[in-house]
Design a protein around this motif. Structure first.
Motif, short mmCIF file in Angstrom:
data_model
loop_
_atom_site.label_atom_id
_atom_site.label_comp_id
_atom_site.label_asym_id
_atom_site.label_seq_id
_atom_site.Cartn_x
_atom_site.Cartn_y
_atom_site.Cartn_z
N LEU A 178 69.79 62.36 31.32
CA LEU A 178 68.42 62.79 31.59
C LEU A 178 68.12 62.66 33.07
CD1 LEU A 178 65.43 63.33 30.64
CD2 LEU A 178 65.26 60.87 30.24
N VAL A 179 67.87 63.79 33.71
CA VAL A 179 67.50 63.79 35.12
C VAL A 179 65.98 63.82 35.22
CG1 VAL A 179 67.33 65.39 37.08
CG2 VAL A 179 69.57 64.82 36.14
N GLU A 180 65.42 62.93 36.00
CA GLU A 180 63.96 62.86 36.07
C GLU A 180 63.44 62.40 37.42
OE1 GLU A 180 61.12 63.50 34.88
OE2 GLU A 180 61.68 64.40 32.98
N GLN A 181 62.30 62.97 37.81
CA GLN A 181 61.52 62.39 38.91
C GLN A 181 60.54 61.39 38.32
OE1 GLN A 181 59.79 64.49 42.22
NE2 GLN A 181 60.91 66.34 41.64
N ASN A 182 60.22 61.60 37.04
CA ASN A 182 59.31 60.72 36.32
C ASN A 182 60.09 59.47 35.89
OD1 ASN A 182 57.50 59.54 34.54
ND2 ASN A 182 56.84 61.53 33.70
N ALA A 183 60.31 58.58 36.88
CA ALA A 183 61.21 57.45 36.67
C ALA A 183 60.72 56.50 35.60
CB ALA A 183 61.39 56.70 37.99
N TYR A 184 59.43 56.31 35.53
CA TYR A 184 58.88 55.34 34.59
C TYR A 184 59.22 55.70 33.14
CZ TYR A 184 55.61 52.31 32.20
OH TYR A 184 55.07 51.37 31.36
N GLN A 185 58.91 56.94 32.79
CA GLN A 185 59.18 57.40 31.42
C GLN A 185 60.68 57.40 31.12
OE1 GLN A 185 57.01 58.70 29.07
NE2 GLN A 185 55.16 59.33 30.15
N ALA A 186 61.45 57.85 32.11
CA ALA A 186 62.89 57.98 31.90
C ALA A 186 63.54 56.61 31.70
CB ALA A 186 63.53 58.71 33.07
N LEU A 187 63.16 55.63 32.54
CA LEU A 187 63.77 54.30 32.43
C LEU A 187 63.36 53.61 31.14
CD1 LEU A 187 63.44 53.07 36.13
CD2 LEU A 187 65.55 53.66 34.91
N GLN A 188 62.19 53.96 30.64
CA GLN A 188 61.74 53.36 29.38
C GLN A 188 62.62 53.72 28.20
OE1 GLN A 188 57.57 54.20 28.86
NE2 GLN A 188 57.12 52.03 29.03
N ILE A 189 63.16 54.93 28.20
CA ILE A 189 63.96 55.32 27.04
C ILE A 189 65.47 55.21 27.29
CG2 ILE A 189 62.16 56.84 26.11
CD1 ILE A 189 63.96 59.23 26.92
N ALA A 190 65.87 54.94 28.55
CA ALA A 190 67.29 54.98 28.88
C ALA A 190 67.98 53.64 28.64
CB ALA A 190 67.47 55.39 30.34
N ASP A 191 69.27 53.70 28.23
CA ASP A 191 70.09 52.49 28.18
C ASP A 191 70.40 52.04 29.60
OD1 ASP A 191 70.54 52.41 25.32
OD2 ASP A 191 71.74 54.22 25.60
N ARG A 192 70.80 53.00 30.41
CA ARG A 192 71.14 52.71 31.80
C ARG A 192 70.61 53.79 32.71
NH1 ARG A 192 75.99 53.14 33.35
NH2 ARG A 192 76.68 54.41 31.60
N GLY A 193 70.55 53.46 34.00
CA GLY A 193 70.07 54.44 34.95
C GLY A 193 70.81 54.36 36.26
N TYR A 194 70.77 55.47 36.98
CA TYR A 194 71.33 55.55 38.33
C TYR A 194 70.23 56.07 39.24
CZ TYR A 194 76.02 55.28 36.27
OH TYR A 194 77.14 54.88 35.59
#
Ligand code: ATP
Length: 238
Positions: free
Chosen positions: A194-210
């Motif tokens: 999932l590529v996002e500028q909306n970091a808050y929403q993306a990090l909430q549902i992600a197992d991991r992030g870069y």
């Protein structure tokens, strides 16, 4: 099938002519994970997805998927291997109906029963699409078009679903609905980038992030860790 490093990107550099967009990107996704790539405008998020799908060919480095070297494979081949990309700005076919848009997603499947089974599955996530089968794609709302774009990608029954800024231009309540469905698809086994500028929403549902900045990964970690990270909070969650 390799569950670990289902997708593995090693030190890729990608260019547009003389312009270097990616500089030594390393990233992996295990099977069943939802991983997010966050970063600001022009950081290289879309280029990373395009390098995976084969729309951009990396100059250096390697990309493997499900045990196969896909570094030099063009987009139609990565699609056949099970990589689906929901592009930024959705890019549905505006003059075609919802049904036709979905059918195009299943281009590689000739069996009509299989196609209609896949369509039913798409409707289980997006009942709205079933109600609008004969509506022209271009007359759908932004949120509905995003649902259609995701639905179209699901029609190829991908092993890896890549989404490029699904929240773009949508009202917060619609973004929340779409993210809930992304999470649900992941719970049912879909591996997601999932590529996002909306970091808050993306990090909430992600197992991991870069976190990507000017073509380089500057941070990575578990979703909740990144959400607490001071640097991330200042730059992307402010
Ligand atoms: P955005 O959120 O704005 O889409 P992004 O993180 O997805 O940003 P990319 O689209 O990957 O960023 O762009 C990375 C860099 O490559 C930017 O400097 C951009 O200007 C450049 N770039 C992207 N596409 C092209 C192109 N077709 N031709 C030339 N340069 C490009």
């Amino acid at each position: 099938t390799t569950a670990k490093n289902f997708l593995k990107i090693s030190k890729i550099d990608s260019y547009y002519g003389q312009i270097q967009a990616l500089n030594g990107i390393d990233l992996y996704i295990d099977k069943g994970e939802i991983v997010t790539l966050i970063g600001s405008n022009g950081a290289g998020k879309s280029t990373t997805l395009k390098s995976i799908s084969g729309q951009v060919r990396p100059k250096q480095g390697t990309i493997s998927f499900d045990g196969i070297d896909i570094t030099k494979k063009p987009a139609h081949q990565t699609a056949l291997l099970g990589i689906a990309q929901v592009p930024e700005g959705r890019r549905i076919f505006p003059r075609l109906t919802v049904r036709e848009n979905l059918q195009i997603g299943a281009f590689s499947e000739k069996n009509k029963t299989v196609v209609s089974e896949r369509m039913e599955r798409v409707f289980s996530y997006f009942p709205r699409l079933k109600e609008r089968l004969s509506q022209k794609g271009g007359t759908m709302s932004g949120g509905e078009q995003q649902m259609l774009a995701i639905g179209r990608a699901l029609m190829m029954k991908p092993k890896l679903l890549m989404l490029d800024e699904p929240s773009m231009g949508l009202a917060p309540i619609i973004v929340e609905q779409i993210f809930d469905i992304i999470k649900e698809m992941n719970k049912e086994g879909m591996t997601i980038l999932l590529v996002e500028q909306n970091a808050y929403q993306a990090l909430q549902i992600a197992d991991r992030g870069y976190v990507i900045q000017t073509g380089q990964i500057v941070l990575d970690g578990k979703g909740e860790e990144l959400m607490k990270n001071e640097q991330v909070r200042e730059a992307y969650l402010a």
